[in-house]
Design a protein around this motif. Structure first.
Motif, short mmCIF file in Angstrom:
data_model
loop_
_atom_site.label_atom_id
_atom_site.label_comp_id
_atom_site.label_asym_id
_atom_site.label_seq_id
_atom_site.Cartn_x
_atom_site.Cartn_y
_atom_site.Cartn_z
N CYS A 204 0.71 -1.19 0.27
CA CYS A 204 0.29 -0.33 0.22
C CYS A 204 1.38 0.58 -0.37
O CYS A 204 0.80 2.23 0.21
CB CYS A 204 -0.92 0.13 1.29
N LEU B 238 2.71 7.40 3.61
CA LEU B 238 2.50 8.60 3.10
C LEU B 238 3.28 8.84 4.92
O LEU B 238 2.66 8.90 5.64
CB LEU B 238 0.94 8.71 2.78
N LEU C 126 5.42 15.80 -1.89
CA LEU C 126 3.80 16.49 -1.87
C LEU C 126 3.48 17.38 -1.11
O LEU C 126 3.58 17.10 -0.11
CB LEU C 126 3.03 15.17 -1.74
N GLU D 141 -1.80 18.20 -1.66
CA GLU D 141 -2.03 16.44 -2.43
C GLU D 141 -1.62 15.50 -1.78
O GLU D 141 -1.86 14.61 -1.97
CB GLU D 141 -0.52 16.51 -3.07
N CYS D 142 -0.62 15.84 -0.13
CA CYS D 142 -0.91 14.45 1.27
C CYS D 142 -3.08 13.86 1.26
O CYS D 142 -2.98 13.53 1.22
CB CYS D 142 -0.61 14.66 2.07
N ARG D 143 -4.09 15.58 1.27
CA ARG D 143 -5.18 15.91 2.02
C ARG D 143 -5.74 14.82 1.32
O ARG D 143 -7.20 13.91 1.03
CB ARG D 143 -5.72 16.96 2.24
N ARG D 144 -5.55 14.90 -0.44
CA ARG D 144 -6.29 14.75 -1.49
C ARG D 144 -6.07 12.88 -1.77
O ARG D 144 -6.85 12.27 -1.45
CB ARG D 144 -5.64 14.90 -2.77
N LEU D 145 -4.91 12.58 -1.17
CA LEU D 145 -4.94 10.69 -0.73
C LEU D 145 -5.47 10.48 0.68
O LEU D 145 -6.10 9.42 0.37
CB LEU D 145 -3.34 10.50 -0.74
N GLU D 146 -5.63 11.23 1.25
CA GLU D 146 -6.00 10.75 2.54
C GLU D 146 -6.82 12.37 3.33
O GLU D 146 -6.26 12.75 4.03
CB GLU D 146 -4.76 10.33 3.83
N ARG E 123 5.63 10.42 0.06
CA ARG E 123 4.94 9.01 -0.39
C ARG E 123 5.45 8.29 -1.43
O ARG E 123 7.07 8.52 -1.97
CB ARG E 123 3.95 9.65 -1.73
N ASP F 177 6.06 4.25 -2.56
CA ASP F 177 5.40 4.02 -3.53
C ASP F 177 5.10 1.77 -3.10
O ASP F 177 4.78 1.34 -3.06
CB ASP F 177 4.28 4.02 -4.79
#
Length: 175
Positions: free
Chosen positions: A95, A98, A127, A131-136, A148, A150
């Protein structure tokens, strides 16, 4: 007088590493005993289960990095083998990680870590907070940025310990 029991391998400590060692020794045909008052307990009950060779890199550990990366590449096969042998779901997930910065000091630290990743030829991505908040989406609005990675993965250490206990018992390990 009772007969004396002997083992080819005596593992002191029945945490994750001890149980893996015992399982592999028993698979190699060695009579193996684990000595622990609560095998599968201890840190396995409270650990986060992060398998983060890249995210957890620290300055001065570049020599260890090669071993960590090789281990990370081998881990999916290990998890699949253990799951197949025991029929248990280990909660293994690829997964990524982050890591977020909540303040200026965190941000500076993560920027340094990102630079170390780049110098070491590792794949990580800087990020912005947005961008972090878009992922989480549940992250705090004040998140200042993040890193990030991966390639990181995780496992549920409680499930892992349970499966290792089963594998050890099936392989003839004395607990």
């Amino acid at each position: 007088m009772s007969p004396t029991r002997t083992a080819d391998v005596l593992v002191v400590g029945g945490g994750i590493i001890g149980l893996v060692t015992a399982w592999r020794a028993a698979q190699a045909g060695l009579a193996t005993t684990v000595v622990d008052p609560d095998p599968g307990g201890g840190a396995a009950r409270v650990a986060a289960g992060m398998l983060a060779a890249v995210t957890e890199l620290h300055h001065g550990e570049q020599t260890l990095l090669g071993l960590n990366l090789a281990s990370a590449r081998r881990y999916p096969d290990f998890a699949a083998e253990l799951s197949d042998r025991t029929g248990q779901d280990l909660g293994y997930r690829r997964c990524g990680t982050l890591a977020v910065a909540l303040d200026a000091d965190d941000r500076a630290h993560l920027r340094e870590l990102h630079a170390l990743h780049e110098r070491s030829g590792l794949d990580s991505q800087w990020l912005t907070g947005r961008e972090c908040r878009r992922l989480e989406p549940m992250l705090a609005p004040g998140v200042r940025g993040g890193l990030r990675v991966d390639g990181d993965h995780q496992i549920d250490p409680r499930r892992l310990a349970s499966a290792l206990l089963t594998a050890c018992e099936r392989a003839g390990v004395t607990l």
